[in-house]
Design a protein around this motif. Structure first.
Motif, PDB file in Angstrom:
ATOM      1  N   GLY A  83      10.860  18.870  99.701  1.00  0.00           N
ATOM      2  CA  GLY A  83      10.088  18.559 100.897  1.00  0.00           C
ATOM      3  C   GLY A  83      10.047  17.091 101.246  1.00  0.00           C
ATOM      4  N   HIS A  84      10.754  16.256 100.476  1.00  0.00           N
ATOM      5  CA  HIS A  84      10.806  14.821 100.750  1.00  0.00           C
ATOM      6  C   HIS A  84      12.201  14.468 101.258  1.00  0.00           C
ATOM      7  N   ASP A  85      12.289  14.086 102.512  1.00  0.00           N
ATOM      8  CA  ASP A  85      13.584  13.814 103.119  1.00  0.00           C
ATOM      9  C   ASP A  85      14.336  12.683 102.444  1.00  0.00           C
ATOM     10  N   LYS A  86      13.619  11.705 101.918  1.00  0.00           N
ATOM     11  CA  LYS A  86      14.326  10.552 101.364  1.00  0.00           C
ATOM     12  C   LYS A  86      14.818  10.788  99.930  1.00  0.00           C
ATOM     13  N   ALA A  87      14.432  11.900  99.321  1.00  0.00           N
ATOM     14  CA  ALA A  87      14.863  12.202  97.956  1.00  0.00           C
ATOM     15  C   ALA A  87      15.969  13.246  97.971  1.00  0.00           C
ATOM     16  N   LYS A  88      17.095  12.918  97.373  1.00  0.00           N
ATOM     17  CA  LYS A  88      18.207  13.865  97.284  1.00  0.00           C
ATOM     18  C   LYS A  88      18.542  14.106  95.822  1.00  0.00           C
ATOM     19  N   VAL A  89      18.489  15.362  95.416  1.00  0.00           N
ATOM     20  CA  VAL A  89      18.835  15.734  94.047  1.00  0.00           C
ATOM     21  C   VAL A  89      20.327  16.039  93.990  1.00  0.00           C
ATOM     22  N   ILE A  90      21.019  15.339  93.124  1.00  0.00           N
ATOM     23  CA  ILE A  90      22.457  15.539  92.926  1.00  0.00           C
ATOM     24  C   ILE A  90      22.641  16.178  91.555  1.00  0.00           C
ATOM     25  N   ILE A  91      23.083  17.423  91.536  1.00  0.00           N
ATOM     26  CA  ILE A  91      23.280  18.107  90.258  1.00  0.00           C
ATOM     27  C   ILE A  91      24.481  17.491  89.558  1.00  0.00           C
ATOM     28  N   VAL A 103       7.764   7.871  87.489  1.00  0.00           N
ATOM     29  CA  VAL A 103       8.552   6.943  88.306  1.00  0.00           C
ATOM     30  C   VAL A 103       8.835   7.556  89.672  1.00  0.00           C
ATOM     31  N   LEU A 104       9.241   8.823  89.696  1.00  0.00           N
ATOM     32  CA  LEU A 104       9.537   9.474  90.971  1.00  0.00           C
ATOM     33  C   LEU A 104       8.305   9.520  91.861  1.00  0.00           C
ATOM     34  N   HIS A 105       7.159   9.815  91.283  1.00  0.00           N
ATOM     35  CA  HIS A 105       5.923   9.856  92.072  1.00  0.00           C
ATOM     36  C   HIS A 105       5.688   8.518  92.763  1.00  0.00           C
ATOM     37  N   ASN A 106       5.948   7.427  92.054  1.00  0.00           N
ATOM     38  CA  ASN A 106       5.761   6.106  92.655  1.00  0.00           C
ATOM     39  C   ASN A 106       6.837   5.811  93.693  1.00  0.00           C
ATOM     40  N   MET A 107       8.074   6.178  93.403  1.00  0.00           N
ATOM     41  CA  MET A 107       9.155   5.928  94.361  1.00  0.00           C
ATOM     42  C   MET A 107       8.906   6.646  95.681  1.00  0.00           C
ATOM     43  N   MET A 111      15.462   0.554 101.092  1.00  0.00           N
ATOM     44  CA  MET A 111      16.114   0.372  99.803  1.00  0.00           C
ATOM     45  C   MET A 111      16.491   1.717  99.205  1.00  0.00           C
ATOM     46  N   HIS A 112      17.636   1.747  98.561  1.00  0.00           N
ATOM     47  CA  HIS A 112      18.190   2.954  97.950  1.00  0.00           C
ATOM     48  C   HIS A 112      18.174   2.775  96.431  1.00  0.00           C
ATOM     49  N   LEU A 113      17.506   3.699  95.710  1.00  0.00           N
ATOM     50  CA  LEU A 113      17.433   3.647  94.257  1.00  0.00           C
ATOM     51  C   LEU A 113      17.967   4.937  93.642  1.00  0.00           C
ATOM     52  N   ILE A 114      18.412   4.830  92.399  1.00  0.00           N
ATOM     53  CA  ILE A 114      18.895   5.968  91.613  1.00  0.00           C
ATOM     54  C   ILE A 114      17.878   6.243  90.509  1.00  0.00           C
ATOM     55  N   LEU A 115      17.676   7.525  90.208  1.00  0.00           N
ATOM     56  CA  LEU A 115      16.752   7.907  89.134  1.00  0.00           C
ATOM     57  C   LEU A 115      17.362   9.027  88.308  1.00  0.00           C
ATOM     58  N   THR A 116      17.222   8.924  86.993  1.00  0.00           N
ATOM     59  CA  THR A 116      17.554  10.040  86.102  1.00  0.00           C
ATOM     60  C   THR A 116      16.300  10.413  85.316  1.00  0.00           C
ATOM     61  N   GLY A 117      16.324  11.614  84.744  1.00  0.00           N
ATOM     62  CA  GLY A 117      15.193  12.052  83.926  1.00  0.00           C
ATOM     63  C   GLY A 117      13.967  12.426  84.737  1.00  0.00           C
ATOM     64  N   ALA A 150       6.152   7.294  97.011  1.00  0.00           N
ATOM     65  CA  ALA A 150       5.042   6.679  97.732  1.00  0.00           C
ATOM     66  C   ALA A 150       5.380   5.309  98.299  1.00  0.00           C
ATOM     67  N   GLN A 151       6.505   4.737  97.882  1.00  0.00           N
ATOM     68  CA  GLN A 151       6.886   3.398  98.318  1.00  0.00           C
ATOM     69  C   GLN A 151       7.578   3.466  99.685  1.00  0.00           C
ATOM     70  N   GLU A 152       6.942   2.902 100.697  1.00  0.00           N
ATOM     71  CA  GLU A 152       7.523   2.931 102.038  1.00  0.00           C
ATOM     72  C   GLU A 152       8.820   2.129 102.123  1.00  0.00           C
ATOM     73  N   SER A 153       8.949   1.117 101.295  1.00  0.00           N
ATOM     74  CA  SER A 153      10.145   0.280 101.346  1.00  0.00           C
ATOM     75  C   SER A 153      11.362   0.948 100.712  1.00  0.00           C
ATOM     76  N   ILE A 154      11.145   2.072 100.040  1.00  0.00           N
ATOM     77  CA  ILE A 154      12.270   2.842  99.488  1.00  0.00           C
ATOM     78  C   ILE A 154      12.630   3.923 100.486  1.00  0.00           C
ATOM     79  N   SER A 155      13.823   3.821 101.041  1.00  0.00           N
ATOM     80  CA  SER A 155      14.245   4.759 102.087  1.00  0.00           C
ATOM     81  C   SER A 155      15.060   5.921 101.541  1.00  0.00           C
ATOM     82  N   ARG A 156      15.615   5.755 100.324  1.00  0.00           N
ATOM     83  CA  ARG A 156      16.470   6.806  99.765  1.00  0.00           C
ATOM     84  C   ARG A 156      16.373   6.792  98.247  1.00  0.00           C
ATOM     85  N   ILE A 157      16.239   7.986  97.677  1.00  0.00           N
ATOM     86  CA  ILE A 157      16.224   8.140  96.221  1.00  0.00           C
ATOM     87  C   ILE A 157      17.299   9.148  95.847  1.00  0.00           C
ATOM     88  N   SER A 158      18.293   8.715  95.107  1.00  0.00           N
ATOM     89  CA  SER A 158      19.336   9.611  94.609  1.00  0.00           C
ATOM     90  C   SER A 158      18.975  10.007  93.183  1.00  0.00           C
TER      91      SER A 158
END
Length: 241
Positions: free
Chosen positions: A42-50, A16-20, A1-7, A22-30
């Motif tokens: 250091g987390h491959d599934k998390a991508k920071v978009i400026i 929220v990010l700490h929990n995301m 699952m791919h989720l978006i996060l702000t803040g 840790a969630q194995e079912s979340i494969s990508r965090i934008s």
């Protein structure tokens, strides 16, 4: 699952990010942010978009976000830190612009938008209603109306109370230094007025799970606005507190 996060650099967003992460079912965090996010390093599934203009979402950015199924909008600011006009823009205009943009990411499956509101928000302000309560309530109503007009877009407005970060040391290196009055007041409030407090660990978990859901109306006590508003009491109930 791919989720978006702000803040993500703030207190609520960090939980929220700490929990995301840790969630194995979340494969990508934008993560949309104006600056780097240390917790994501250091987390491959998390991508920071400026992203600096939260009123606009260019085609290239939307392509990067394509496939996201939900968002936690934790971006925010204290009403005391900016002018009334700036507070309205950040608290109301930014999430509404995002909702309109993100509603185009999925034309044939639901998108769930979790807006971090605040306890005290109201759609029926009175003479003495604070600016933050009035604007947060207006934002809740605007998001609710937008979701009513867009059947594949679902919204939850979540209202934390006094946010207590003390029991989640994992996020302490990544959050802003909390004001002295908060450090002094939170411990006794947690004893005397526990029902007013929102611990960060269950809060981050609940917000993440709501963003991962299909947006079905919530049930039970502490729920308002046709199952789309989750009050602090409702969140504590769901967390078993």
């Amino acid at each position: 699952m791919h989720l978006i996060l702000t803040g993500a650099t703030g207190l609520v967003g960090a939980s929220v990010l700490h929990n995301m992460l840790a969630q194995e079912s979340i494969s990508r965090i934008s993560i949309l942010s104006r600056r780097p996010v240390k917790m994501a390093e250091g987390h491959d599934k998390a991508k920071v978009i400026i992203h600096n203009n939260y009123r606009k979402y260019e085609k290239a950015l939307l392509e990067e976000l394509r496939g996201a199924q939900g968002c936690v909008w934790a971006q925010g600011v204290s009403q005391n830190a900016v002018s009334k006009e700036e507070y309205l823009e950040i608290t109301h205009d930014y999430p509404l612009a995002a909702a309109k943009a993100f509603s185009t990411l999925h034309s044939d499956s639901p998108f769930t938008f979790v807006y971090v509101s605040a306890e005290g928000a109201t759609q029926a302000p009175g003479m003495f209603t604070s600016h933050f309560a009035r604007v947060k309530g207006e934002t809740e109503a605007s998001l609710f109306d937008f979701a009513q007009q867009n059947p594949m877009f679902n919204v939850y407005n979540v209202r934390p109370g006094g946010v207590d970060w003390l029991g989640q040391p994992e996020i302490h290196p990544f959050i802003p230094q909390q004001a002295l009055y908060k450090r002094v007041l939170v411990p006794p409030l947690n004893v005397v007025y526990k029902g007013l407090i929102t611990p960060t660990q269950p809060m981050g978990k609940i917000m993440t799970e709501l963003a991962m859901s299909k947006g079905e109306p919530l049930q039970g006590s502490g729920v308002q606005m046709e199952g789309t508003v989750l009050t602090n009491a409702g969140m504590r109930r769901m967390a078993g507190l």
